[in-house]
Write a protein that holds these residues in place. Structure first.
Motif, PDB file in Angstrom:
ATOM      1  N   GLN A   1       0.941  -1.282   0.017  1.00  0.00           N
ATOM      2  CA  GLN A   1       0.001  -0.087   0.045  1.00  0.00           C
ATOM      3  C   GLN A   1       0.965   1.172   0.050  1.00  0.00           C
ATOM      4  OE1 GLN A   1      -2.993   0.220  -0.940  1.00  0.00           O
ATOM      5  NE2 GLN A   1      -4.262   0.394   0.795  1.00  0.00           N
ATOM      6  N   ARG A   2       1.984   1.391   0.739  1.00  0.00           N
ATOM      7  CA  ARG A   2       2.752   2.307   0.805  1.00  0.00           C
ATOM      8  C   ARG A   2       3.481   2.638  -0.381  1.00  0.00           C
ATOM      9  NH1 ARG A   2       3.305   0.723   6.418  1.00  0.00           N
ATOM     10  NH2 ARG A   2       2.268   2.322   7.920  1.00  0.00           N
ATOM     11  N   LEU A   3       3.988   1.501  -0.941  1.00  0.00           N
ATOM     12  CA  LEU A   3       4.493   1.704  -2.306  1.00  0.00           C
ATOM     13  C   LEU A   3       3.658   2.222  -3.430  1.00  0.00           C
ATOM     14  CD1 LEU A   3       7.380   0.801  -4.019  1.00  0.00           C
ATOM     15  CD2 LEU A   3       6.221  -1.372  -4.408  1.00  0.00           C
ATOM     16  N   ILE A   4       2.655   1.940  -3.430  1.00  0.00           N
ATOM     17  CA  ILE A   4       1.522   2.298  -4.510  1.00  0.00           C
ATOM     18  C   ILE A   4       1.376   3.765  -4.132  1.00  0.00           C
ATOM     19  CG2 ILE A   4      -0.722   2.324  -5.209  1.00  0.00           C
ATOM     20  CD1 ILE A   4      -0.945  -0.611  -4.337  1.00  0.00           C
ATOM     21  N   HIS A   5       1.272   4.115  -2.880  1.00  0.00           N
ATOM     22  CA  HIS A   5       1.069   5.836  -2.665  1.00  0.00           C
ATOM     23  C   HIS A   5       2.550   6.261  -3.331  1.00  0.00           C
ATOM     24  CE1 HIS A   5      -2.377   6.538  -0.296  1.00  0.00           C
ATOM     25  NE2 HIS A   5      -2.145   5.306   0.001  1.00  0.00           N
ATOM     26  N   LEU A   6       3.678   5.813  -2.969  1.00  0.00           N
ATOM     27  CA  LEU A   6       4.965   6.596  -3.453  1.00  0.00           C
ATOM     28  C   LEU A   6       4.852   6.511  -4.664  1.00  0.00           C
ATOM     29  CD1 LEU A   6       7.967   7.376  -2.996  1.00  0.00           C
ATOM     30  CD2 LEU A   6       8.559   4.918  -3.285  1.00  0.00           C
ATOM     31  N   ILE A   7       4.546   5.590  -5.644  1.00  0.00           N
ATOM     32  CA  ILE A   7       4.749   5.300  -7.173  1.00  0.00           C
ATOM     33  C   ILE A   7       3.929   6.461  -7.653  1.00  0.00           C
ATOM     34  CG2 ILE A   7       4.163   4.056  -9.126  1.00  0.00           C
ATOM     35  CD1 ILE A   7       4.930   1.674  -7.577  1.00  0.00           C
ATOM     36  N   VAL A   8       2.346   6.585  -7.251  1.00  0.00           N
ATOM     37  CA  VAL A   8       1.419   7.774  -7.880  1.00  0.00           C
ATOM     38  C   VAL A   8       1.770   8.842  -7.585  1.00  0.00           C
ATOM     39  CG1 VAL A   8      -0.852   8.460  -7.891  1.00  0.00           C
ATOM     40  CG2 VAL A   8      -0.192   5.924  -7.864  1.00  0.00           C
ATOM     41  N   ASN A   9       2.338   9.277  -6.305  1.00  0.00           N
ATOM     42  CA  ASN A   9       3.000  10.356  -6.085  1.00  0.00           C
ATOM     43  C   ASN A   9       4.038  10.975  -6.621  1.00  0.00           C
ATOM     44  OD1 ASN A   9       0.922  10.938  -3.933  1.00  0.00           O
ATOM     45  ND2 ASN A   9       2.045  10.122  -2.199  1.00  0.00           N
ATOM     46  N   GLU A  10       5.105  10.235  -7.254  1.00  0.00           N
ATOM     47  CA  GLU A  10       6.272  10.511  -7.795  1.00  0.00           C
ATOM     48  C   GLU A  10       5.695  10.651  -9.267  1.00  0.00           C
ATOM     49  OE1 GLU A  10       9.791  10.539  -7.270  1.00  0.00           O
ATOM     50  OE2 GLU A  10       8.667  10.942  -5.219  1.00  0.00           O
ATOM     51  N   TRP A  11       4.842  10.068  -9.824  1.00  0.00           N
ATOM     52  CA  TRP A  11       4.262  10.390 -11.138  1.00  0.00           C
ATOM     53  C   TRP A  11       3.638  11.636 -11.289  1.00  0.00           C
ATOM     54  CZ3 TRP A  11       1.698   4.834 -12.431  1.00  0.00           C
ATOM     55  CH2 TRP A  11       2.472   3.862 -12.761  1.00  0.00           C
ATOM     56  N   ARG A  12       2.916  12.210 -10.346  1.00  0.00           N
ATOM     57  CA  ARG A  12       2.370  13.338 -10.344  1.00  0.00           C
ATOM     58  C   ARG A  12       3.464  14.681 -10.292  1.00  0.00           C
ATOM     59  NH1 ARG A  12      -1.013  13.756  -5.202  1.00  0.00           N
ATOM     60  NH2 ARG A  12      -1.702  15.770  -6.257  1.00  0.00           N
ATOM     61  N   LYS A  13       4.498  14.245 -10.009  1.00  0.00           N
ATOM     62  CA  LYS A  13       5.612  15.302 -10.104  1.00  0.00           C
ATOM     63  C   LYS A  13       6.006  15.710 -11.458  1.00  0.00           C
ATOM     64  CE  LYS A  13       7.741  13.926  -5.599  1.00  0.00           C
ATOM     65  NZ  LYS A  13       9.023  13.560  -5.037  1.00  0.00           N
ATOM     66  N   GLU A  14       6.193  16.979 -11.664  1.00  0.00           N
ATOM     67  CA  GLU A  14       6.460  17.608 -12.952  1.00  0.00           C
ATOM     68  C   GLU A  14       7.559  16.766 -13.699  1.00  0.00           C
ATOM     69  OE1 GLU A  14       7.675  21.860 -15.364  1.00  0.00           O
ATOM     70  OE2 GLU A  14       7.559  21.686 -12.869  1.00  0.00           O
ATOM     71  N   CYS A  15       8.793  16.555 -13.099  1.00  0.00           N
ATOM     72  CA  CYS A  15       9.709  15.692 -13.736  1.00  0.00           C
ATOM     73  C   CYS A  15       9.231  14.578 -14.343  1.00  0.00           C
ATOM     74  CB  CYS A  15      10.896  15.424 -12.627  1.00  0.00           C
ATOM     75  SG  CYS A  15      10.597  14.512 -11.439  1.00  0.00           S
TER      76      CYS A  15
END
Length: 328
Positions: A67-81
């Motif tokens: 669950q925490r890994l999924i949060h990390l992945i999606v939150n990273e994808w939302r970053k501009e880079c």
């Protein structure tokens, strides 16, 4: 790397949906996850992008880590880079009940695709329906899961797009045209598949020893009354008692081509005692008490599947969860 995989899987598509499971503390699939080792491994309270995982198998055996890994992945994808790499594509990613729409110019919470569904198997049909409603003529579902294939066949008439299932092995990649499969086997057969699949065994429901799926499917295709029966399984959350006698009849036919009875207890006697056969317990049909519990479990799972196109599956009536810790 994960974003590159998603973009490569999407190919020339202008829309890509990445649907993750929602790992709840208590759910119908908990026992199966425990059998697969879901309670093993240490729980990591803080997961950062630069964190180095030494043992991925152990790390992913813990549902909280997933669950925490999924949060990390999606939150990273939302970053501009990351989002600038989409190059005109739109990415819809779930985490866990929310859904984010990510594009080159930024991301936003997409409330239309918020859902309380736990499994990606069912939630991806909600995304497929939304894509079809927004004039996407073709939807390709990348999955090797049997549940996904069964549900896509059952709900094809509900989906406005042409639907393909993409299956991959190490050597080959196949695209299964769902409309062709439905036309070949009949829409009434496909509509009964969620109930039949749940009743004959799946990840959350026990299976009949020595009775494979093909035997039950052939039996259902041969008799119209059984097709009607399994179209009713899971229609309502409450289990109708009137279906139990019909499920007993189907179970009798599973164990004997000419059972001569519609009662599983009577069938057990007919199989064992008159000819004094030396049969193991796995060769006998379940007794009435066992079949009744099996029916309830299968009906509940089928009810969840039948609500795949809905955003919420929490409309239970007479069901509840009880968590007990027992010791010696």
């Amino acid at each position: 790397m994960l974003l590159a995989m998603a973009l490569r899987e999407g190919g020339s598509s202008t829309r890509i949906d990445v649907v993750f499971d929602n790992y709840r503390e208590i759910w119908i699939k908990n026992l199966e996850r425990e059998k697969r080792g879901a309670e093993m491994g240490a729980t990591y309270r803080s997961i950062r992008p630069d964190y180095r995982v030494q043992n991925w198998r152990q790390f992913l055996s813990n549902t909280e880590n997933k669950q925490r890994l999924i949060h990390l992945i999606v939150n990273e994808w939302r970053k501009e880079c990351y989002s600038v790499k989409l190059a005109g594509k739109k990415l819809y990613a779930t985490v866990p009940e929310e859904c984010y729409k990510i594009a080159s110019d930024g991301s936003e919470l997409f409330e239309v695709l918020e859902s309380t569904q736990e499994e990606a198997d069912t939630r991806l049909l909600l995304h497929s329906y939304h894509a079809g409603r927004n004039r996407f003529s073709t939807v390709v579902i990348s999955s090797d899961d049997t549940d996904v294939f069964v549900l896509t066949l059952a709900f094809k008439s509900f989906l406005p797009s042409s639907v393909y299932i993409k299956c991959r092995t190490q050597a080959t990649t196949r695209y299964i045209y769902i409309t062709h499969v439905v036309q070949r086997h009949g829409s009434d057969v496909c509509r009964c598949l969620p109930g039949l699949h749940a009743f004959t065994g799946c990840d959350t429901v026990s299976a009949y020893s020595g009775k494979g799926k093909m035997t039950s499917l052939k039996l259902t295709k041969r008799h119209a009354r059984f097709r009607e029966l399994f179209q009713l399984v899971g229609t309502d959350w409450d289990v109708p008692d009137k279906l139990f006698s019909r499920l007993q009849e189907f179970t009798c036919f599973m164990y004997s081509s000419n059972p001569g009875t519609k009662d599983v207890n009577d069938l057990r006697y007919r199989l064992l005692f008159p000819k004094k056969r030396d049969l193991g317990s796995n060769q006998l049909s379940p007794c009435v008490g066992t079949l009744r519990k099996h029916r309830e479990r299968a009906h509940y799972q089928a009810a969840i599947w039948r609500r795949s196109p809905e955003s919420s599956t929490d409309t239970l009536t007479s069901w509840t969860w009880v968590s007990r810790k027992t010791g010696w």
